[in-house]
Design an enzyme around this catalytic site. Structure first.
Site: not given
Length: 589
Positions: A308-309
């Site tokens: 995820d970012w």
């Protein structure tokens, strides 16, 4: 390998097997070029379809030429909403930049969902030029795998037209904690239904097998992000803990098993830090027992794992500094965090752009270059399979004709109507007859005029139509304000104003359920109550006046009180005491 400089290198020969092409290209890459492939960064574009060549750093620290030409990054997700022709022109311009690099590795473009009504730069975008469908919760309310396949196939065709080749979805977390902000992107609380729908979704995006006409599906958030402590979101430090007091950890894995069986190409581990389990208490993107032990070895997933970012570096978002989401590893340096994620089994870092860290790790001996090669080979293989080396460009004219075209828009509008969920209909108020005098709030008066005579005061109306949204607690941080969290109940004086209208005139209330609203008083006193999950005013009024048939069933229960929510177990779906409406409730008209 002994070809003359003017010969076409094997990796550019479409007639050769993909594995040979991957090996050839990998052998030609410098360490810096390999490192760039490990990053799936973010881009924005100018509204006229040109790449961003200047940045103030408030959202993106580097310009597009810097990322593509200097940092050798070739995977990007596009932020923002734009016209179809402009998006196509932009993607072609970015591909031209990539073609001008030493090896000419094409760019793979991705996007968060952009076919519904939610607009959150951290999670999804409103449909804009694309066909507008209900949110994933609305597709779950209909519960029809064939419809989900048609939806995903439409997404595929519209994405291909503008150059998106990776979907940062579907999101198949279970909506088990009623306060969690991300539920609107899920298929609700039912693991079996979610498994059926995700398989249809993947077939629609990827086709029978991943190929030149596919959009690669990045399924998220492994191993299920629903059980968030107090329903807070792990984008933020106060929401980092993921808990399983009900012992239902395995239950949250069921949809992911279905996605893997359907052949999903990519998987995104979540931010959450598991607490009180036999898993190491570090965020899932760093968690070797989860990524390698569970996902790779136990479940047999062979595709790309993209974090995820924002796991490595602190970042400026809307000019506000947010810490890296390295939950449980906050004390480590950026390089140490990157090494932990690679050791865990991640192939790619979402939302990051620091290939120099990977170069340092290899040259310092911390990470073997062979480990980098294994992930780069996976990433390059997908580019070849998607046909990006042969056809990186799109046709802006075709994009303008394809995106949002009439049949796609009509299918989305029909799905909006089907998804509407009738919760109450006291005295058979619906379908409303004739052309009554209408008082509306939250409804476009021009649209309402097609169904009745719009009046300016409730006392002059035969029927009122009131559109509401699920309550939430505003958060001061600008980025967090997009993630609707906290209380699900209407506070005073708003609740009294709503109830006064319901007491003054027979009222149809339509509430948009992005989470499980606590509405016992409204349910009791509304003449009719409908739930929506993203629907235009015309869709609601078509159902209210008998011009369309609603089919929706609640994708999760609606709790009776916040006390019941707070007493429920975050990992147990539909766990509140004495809900106002059970999961699956819905009336026919």
């Amino acid at each position: 390998m002994n070809a003359t400089p003017d010969a076409v290198p094997p990796y550019k020969d479409a007639a050769l097997p993909v594995d040979l092409r991957v090996a050839d290209l990998l052998s030609r890459m410098t360490l810096e070029e390999k490192a760039g492939q490990l990053f799936h960064s973010m881009l924005m574009m100018n509204p006229d379809g040109t790449p961003v060549t200047e940045t103030d750093g408030s959202m993106l620290p580097f310009t597009t030429p810097e990322l593509v030409g200097d940092r050798f990054i070739s995977h990007f997700n596009l932020l923002g909403t734009y016209g179809a022709r402009e998006m196509a022109q932009w993607q072609n311009a970015v591909q031209e930049m990539a073609a001008a690099t030493r090896l000419g590795i094409p760019v793979t473009l991705s996007t968060d969902p952009r076919h519904a009504f939610t607009d959150n730069v951290g999670a999804s975008f409103n449909a804009g030029a694309f066909s507008a469908w209900p949110e994933a919760l609305g597709l779950a309310a209909i519960g029809d795998p064939e419809l989900v396949f048609r939806f995903a196939d439409t997404v595929r065709r519209e994405y291909l037209a503008v150059g998106f080749r990776v979907a940062l979805h579907p999101q198949i977390d279970l909506a088990s904690e009623p306060r969690w902000a991300r539920q609107t992107g899920t298929f609700g609380s039912d693991a079996r239904l979610t498994g059926e729908l995700v398989q249809a979704y993947i077939r629609g995006l990827q086709g029978p097998a991943l190929g030149p006409e596919s959009v690669s599906a990045m399924v998220k958030h492994f191993p299920g992000g629903g059980p968030q402590k107090d329903g807070e979101d792990p984008h933020f430090a106060h929401g980092k803990e993921q808990v399983y007091p009900g012992g239902m950890r395995e239950h949250h894995l069921e949809p992911f098993k279905a996605a893997i069986a359907a052949g999903c190409a990519q998987m995104m581990p979540y931010y959450g830090q598991p607490i009180g389990t036999d898993w190491e208490e570090v965020g899932f993107g760093f968690n070797k027992g989860v990524v390698t032990g569970l996902l790779r070895e136990e479940l047999g997933f062979e595709g790309i794992v993209c974090t995820d970012w924002g796991l490595l570096n602190d970042a400026s978002i809307f000019g506000e500094v947010h810490p890296a989401r390295a939950w449980g590893l906050e004390h480590l340096t950026v390089a140490e965090r990157a090494a932990r994620a690679l050791a865990a089994g991640a192939d790619q870092f979402g939302g990051e752009q620091c290939p120099e860290v990977i170069v340092y790790l290899v040259r310092s001996g911390r990470i073997a270059e062979s480990r980098i090669d294994a992930s780069v080979a996976r990433l390059l293989r997908e580019k070849f399979v998607l046909g990006l080396f042969e056809n990186p460009y799109v046709d802006p004219d075709a994009a303008a004709q394809t995106v949002g075209r009439a049949d796609f828009a009509a299918a989305g509008a029909a799905a909006q109507r089907r998804s509407l969920t009738v919760l109450t209909n006291r005295g058979g108020l619906l379908p409303a007859p004739g052309r009554p005098k209408l008082y509306v709030q939250g409804v476009d008066e021009a649209v309402a005029a097609g169904y009745g005579e719009v009046v300016s005061e409730p006392g002059a109306a035969d029927l009122a139509v009131l559109r509401l949204r699920t309550p939430y607690e505003p958060r001061e941080n600008l980025f967090e304000s997009y993630f609707h969290s906290g209380s699900l109940a209407f506070a005073e004086p708003e609740l009294s104003r709503i109830l006064a209208l319901l007491d003054a005139v027979p009222t149809l209330v339509c509430i948009n359920l992005e989470r499980a609203a606590v509405i016992p008083e409204i349910a009791e006193r509304a003449a009719a109550l409908i739930a929506d999950y993203g629907a235009e005013d015309a869709a609601l009024l078509d159902v209210a006046f008998g011009r369309a048939v609603p089919e929706g069933r609640l994708p999760f229960e609606l709790p009776r009180s916040m006390a019941a929510v707070e007493a429920s177990r975050p990992d147990v779906p539909n766990d509140t005491r004495d809900p106002v409406f059970e999961h699956g409730h819905g009336l026919a008209l």
